[in-house]
Design an enzyme around this catalytic site. Structure first.
Site, PDB file in Angstrom:
ATOM      1  N   LYS A 221      -0.606   4.862   0.102  1.00  0.00           N
ATOM      2  CA  LYS A 221      -0.284   5.963  -0.801  1.00  0.00           C
ATOM      3  C   LYS A 221      -1.184   7.176  -0.587  1.00  0.00           C
ATOM      4  O   LYS A 221      -2.218   7.113   0.073  1.00  0.00           O
ATOM      5  CB  LYS A 221      -0.342   5.471  -2.252  1.00  0.00           C
ATOM      6  CG  LYS A 221       0.895   4.678  -2.650  1.00  0.00           C
ATOM      7  CD  LYS A 221       1.014   4.510  -4.144  1.00  0.00           C
ATOM      8  CE  LYS A 221       2.408   3.996  -4.514  1.00  0.00           C
ATOM      9  NZ  LYS A 221       2.550   3.810  -5.962  1.00  0.00           N
ATOM     10  N   ARG A 255       2.468  -4.843  -4.083  1.00  0.00           N
ATOM     11  CA  ARG A 255       3.639  -4.275  -3.409  1.00  0.00           C
ATOM     12  C   ARG A 255       3.160  -3.582  -2.146  1.00  0.00           C
ATOM     13  O   ARG A 255       2.413  -2.600  -2.207  1.00  0.00           O
ATOM     14  CB  ARG A 255       4.342  -3.297  -4.351  1.00  0.00           C
ATOM     15  CG  ARG A 255       5.610  -2.678  -3.787  1.00  0.00           C
ATOM     16  CD  ARG A 255       6.263  -1.769  -4.819  1.00  0.00           C
ATOM     17  NE  ARG A 255       7.481  -1.172  -4.305  1.00  0.00           N
ATOM     18  CZ  ARG A 255       7.536  -0.032  -3.622  1.00  0.00           C
ATOM     19  NH1 ARG A 255       6.417   0.645  -3.372  1.00  0.00           N
ATOM     20  NH2 ARG A 255       8.689   0.446  -3.187  1.00  0.00           N
TER      21      ARG A 255
END
Length: 286
Positions: A221, A255
């Site tokens: 991210k 995840r």
């Protein structure tokens, strides 16, 4: 006890959720699994590497070309049905904020609805309850789906995360979603700047202390990229470091894009914590 699909997981049992993008413009793979066969190969590889959950998404999280609910259904429903047919024991999650999409994928065999946009469609929890599916309750800071944060501020970011996620979880259970199938997610990058995401990681124990299983979506991210000043394809090391910290602080579901590497990190942390024996133990005893 966390119960998803046919599986049950103990409180110290880490769970890997593999990302399978059914989009032509995903930030990480730019559409590598948009077509069915590469996507099915991705599922097969992820399961072989130790993923218990596959998370199927039909809409890119960031801004981009509009994707209608009908198009999202087209991208996900048939694929969910095929994954269910080929991999009867895998837990199928679908990343969506729309109740109508949730309804369609649950009918096709999904076990879990991953609501990454913080309950923007309150009907999604009702869908999960009606189908006996699990639900991920995420903090997105009130952001609209597919928008980037702009000068967002919090008096106390973790206090806001706890208020929102626990509130969504309690509402879901009140609607009939099985309590053991509800997770909370701090929503790294969603409605947050990099400092917010770092603080959410640092204070993750506060989420764990609520008693709800905590899911973290850290993989490659922007907060990792900004912290280390690295482009998307060079964020694995930072992601794994954040994964190790999150595991030590008690998160349970991860995840990820890189399943095998994440699995090793989680097993190592679990062994250090005393929750998992070494795979072999010959040194000094053989």
């Amino acid at each position: 006890m966390l119960r998803l699909g046919k599986r049950e997981f103990g409180p110290h049992e880490p769970v890997v959720m593999a990302i399978v993008n059914r989009t032509p413009d995903s930030f990480y793979d730019q559409g590598a699994t948009f077509r069915d066969e590469p996507a099915l190969a991705r599922v097969e590889r992820a399961v072989a590497e130790g993923a218990a959950i596959v998370d199927i998404g039909g809409v890119k999280a960031g801004p981009g070309e509009e994707v209608t609910a009908e198009e999202e259904v087209r991208r996900t429903v048939g694929f969910v049905a095929e994954v269910r047919r080929r991999f009867p024991d895998v837990i199928i999650s679908v990343d969506t904020w729309r109740a109508e999409v949730g309804e369609a994928v649950c009918e096709a065999g999904a076990d879990l609805l991953n609501d990454a946009w913080g309950g923007v469609d309150p009907g999604l929890a009702e869908v999960a309850a009606r189908h006996g599916a699990g639900l991920v309750c995420t903090h997105a800071g009130g952001a609209e789906p597919r928008t980037r944060p702009h000068r967002v501020t919090y008096d106390d970011v973790m206090a806001d995360i706890l208020k929102v996620t626990v509130g969504l979880a309690e509402r879901a259970v009140a609607l009939g979603v099985p309590r053991e199938s509800v997770l909370i997610d701090p929503g790294h990058d969603f409605g947050k700047n990099t400092r917010h995401s770092l603080e959410a990681t640092r204070r993750l124990e506060e989420m764990v202390a609520t008693g709800w299983p905590v899911l973290v979506s850290l993989s490659n991210k922007d907060f990792v990229g900004e912290t280390l000043d690295r482009p998307v394809k060079e964020r694995l090391i930072g992601t794994l470091a954040t994964t190790a910290v999150s595991a030590w602080l008690g998160a349970q579901v991860y995840r990820v894009h890189e399943v095998a590497e994440t699995r090793q990190v989680l097993e190592m942390v679990a062994s250090i914590a005393g929750h998992r024996p070494p795979a072999v133990a010959r040194r000094g005893v053989a």
